[in-house]
Write a protein that holds these residues in place. Structure first.
Motif, mmCIF file in Angstrom:
data_model
loop_
_atom_site.group_PDB
_atom_site.id
_atom_site.type_symbol
_atom_site.label_atom_id
_atom_site.label_comp_id
_atom_site.label_asym_id
_atom_site.label_seq_id
_atom_site.Cartn_x
_atom_site.Cartn_y
_atom_site.Cartn_z
ATOM 1 N N LEU A 2 0.427 4.421 -2.708
ATOM 2 C CA LEU A 2 0.883 5.556 -2.663
ATOM 3 C C LEU A 2 1.812 6.621 -3.128
ATOM 4 C CD1 LEU A 2 -0.960 7.908 -0.804
ATOM 5 C CD2 LEU A 2 0.318 7.428 1.041
ATOM 6 N N LEU B 160 -6.250 2.515 -1.582
ATOM 7 C CA LEU B 160 -5.531 1.487 -1.302
ATOM 8 C C LEU B 160 -5.254 -0.195 -1.192
ATOM 9 C CD1 LEU B 160 -2.665 4.303 0.414
ATOM 10 C CD2 LEU B 160 -3.142 3.632 -2.082
ATOM 11 N N GLU C 293 0.901 -1.520 0.266
ATOM 12 C CA GLU C 293 -0.109 0.367 -0.151
ATOM 13 C C GLU C 293 0.819 1.453 -0.285
ATOM 14 O OE1 GLU C 293 -3.100 0.119 3.270
ATOM 15 O OE2 GLU C 293 -3.970 -2.207 2.830
ATOM 16 N N ASN D 151 1.291 10.323 -3.473
ATOM 17 C CA ASN D 151 0.856 10.524 -1.882
ATOM 18 C C ASN D 151 -0.783 11.611 -2.230
ATOM 19 O OD1 ASN D 151 3.174 9.551 -0.533
ATOM 20 N ND2 ASN D 151 4.867 10.805 -1.509
#
Length: 274
Positions: free
Chosen positions: A168, A180, A164, A173
């Motif tokens: 990201l 995710l 995950e 981000n």
């Protein structure tokens, strides 16, 4: 989070020179020898880097595989291609409905297609199946094969968290936390579908099989090779990763490094949404 690293048995740096890139320039003999000794050769890439496709073209010409598995081709597209030969890029694009797939221009991949007359096996997960994996999980989407490929078993918590975190970072981000796990599920589904196509190609042609796919699916620590080692442990698998400016994530048998392709900052698309 796992740091970005090149974990390899061999690393070769490529440089863009003023002279054209010639056949035989890109892959060292020792790496080619290992490829030729394998039952399955997985050729990773950054999708929009033209040099990565030149490396794949050279590898395919030397391996002379009995079958080609493509992440970018649907199973239906492969069936259409088997029925109608393509004599030029435009015809190939029409047969594969390339413009509908969202991949980089076919001109980048066309030399790879030309490098072998072996049958093409499609392993692209259609958008509808990817959406279903997000909504209902990868195991439900794969159906009866889910248990065989282990998709009904959750990843270890630390592995899930690491994947995950990678998703990201790959999406600047900018994704909500609830998205995710869905992206990790889709990645696992794509790994399984690619593996299923590889095994079918091995069973039907005897191999060797060459695989054209992104580095994320190629990596030995969590991609296709982890499925192959569990389902068909006797296969000899060689995995080539392709880096940009010395950066690639994951473990491979060898890595070839190229300059990064010129591209717009992908994070601008996320910035514009805020």
């Amino acid at each position: 989070m796992r740091h970005l690293a090149i974990l390899t048995a061999a690393v070769l740096s490529l440089t863009l020179l003023t002279r054209p890139v010639l056949a035989g320039d890109l892959i060292p003999d020792d790496i080619l020898a290992q490829m030729k000794d394998a039952d399955v050769v997985i050729l990773g890439e950054v999708h929009d880097n033209p040099l990565h496709h030149l490396v794949q073209t050279e590898a395919i010409a030397d391996i002379d595989p009995s079958a080609m598995v493509w992440e970018m081709v649907t199973e239906e597209g492969a069936q259409r291609l088997a029925q109608t030969a393509a004599s030029n890029p435009e015809e190939l694009s029409r047969i594969l409905r390339w413009a509908e797939t969202g991949w980089p221009p076919l001109s980048m991949y066309y030399p790879v297609f030309q490098a072998s007359e072996a049958p093409v096996y499609g392993a692209m997960v259609p958008r509808a199946a990817a959406r279903a994996a997000m909504e209902r999980g990868a195991a439900t989407t794969l159906g009866a094969d889910a248990a065989r490929y282990g998709l009904n078993i959750p990843l270890a918590p630390e592995d899930q968290a690491a994947r995950e975190a990678e998703q990201l970072a790959a999406h600047c981000n900018a994704l909500p936390a609830e998205a995710l796990p869905q992206l990790v599920a889709i990645q696992r589904l794509r790994d399984a579908v690619l593996t299923r196509a590889i095994l079918r190609a091995i069973d039907e042609t005897g191999g060797p099989v060459a695989v054209i796919t992104g580095n994320g699916h190629a990596r030995k620590d969590q991609g296709i090779p982890t499925f192959l080692s569990r389902l068909r442990p006797g296969l000899k698998v060689f995995v080539l990763g392709q880096a940009e400016d010395g950066v690639v994530t994951g473990e491979f048998d060898a890595v070839i490094d190229s300059p990064a392709a010129e591209r717009e900052d992908p994070c601008k698309a996320f910035e514009s949404q805020n």
